[in-house]
Design a protein around this motif. Structure first.
Motif, PDB file in Angstrom:
ATOM      1  N   VAL A  64       0.852  -1.199   0.000  1.00 39.40           N
ATOM      2  CA  VAL A  64       0.000   0.000   0.000  1.00 39.40           C
ATOM      3  C   VAL A  64       0.885   1.246   0.000  1.00 39.40           C
ATOM      4  CG1 VAL A  64      -1.656   1.341   1.358  1.00 39.40           C
ATOM      5  CG2 VAL A  64      -2.023  -1.114   1.021  1.00 39.40           C
ATOM      6  N   GLU A  70      -4.243  -0.879  -2.998  1.00 33.98           N
ATOM      7  CA  GLU A  70      -5.031   0.028  -2.178  1.00 33.98           C
ATOM      8  C   GLU A  70      -5.925  -0.811  -1.283  1.00 33.98           C
ATOM      9  OE1 GLU A  70      -7.090   2.597  -4.846  1.00 33.98           O
ATOM     10  OE2 GLU A  70      -8.376   1.035  -5.620  1.00 33.98           O
ATOM     11  N   THR A  86      -3.815  -0.903  -7.624  1.00 32.67           N
ATOM     12  CA  THR A  86      -4.001   0.449  -8.140  1.00 32.67           C
ATOM     13  C   THR A  86      -3.661   0.396  -9.633  1.00 32.67           C
ATOM     14  OG1 THR A  86      -1.694   1.043  -7.749  1.00 32.67           O
ATOM     15  CG2 THR A  86      -3.255   1.471  -5.937  1.00 32.67           C
TER      16      THR A  86
END
Length: 108
Positions: A64, A70, A86
């Motif tokens: 992350v 995410e 992402t």
């Protein structure tokens, strides 16, 4: 966060991200599992013997922080959390896949 990341106070380069991901069997496993649709931490933990909650959480936090994954939290009881790639993470995964293909070609 390792000592190098703490002292530089700069985000890692993409090359450093690749090095940290490729060099860690659990990170690669987590990325592969998420790519296959295993999105929840409890499910991810059950995909490999020896993958502990602590190690999994460390890898998820790192991914992350790198912007590869995410975290999505759902307001439910019990709480539900899922991880997904992402747009940068999808591109990152494509490059990892190309590296794996190159490695396979190199072996033959």
């Amino acid at each position: 966060m390792n000592t190098e990341e703490q002292t530089t106070n700069r985000p890692p380069t993409v090359a450093e991200m690749f090095e940290k991901c490729i060099g860690c069997k659990w990170t690669m496993h987590v990325l592969e599992q998420i790519a296959q649709g295993t999105l929840r931490p409890g499910e991810l933990e059950r995909t490999a013997e020896g993958l502990t909650t602590k190690v999994l959480n460390e890898r998820l936090v790192k991914l992350v922080r790198f912007g590869i994954l995410e975290k999505q939290s759902f307001a439910e009881v019990p709480p539900r959390v899922e991880y997904q790639f992402t747009p940068f993470g999808e591109r990152f995964l494509e490059v990892l896949s190309q590296i794996e293909l190159l490695q396979e070609e190199f072996k033959t």
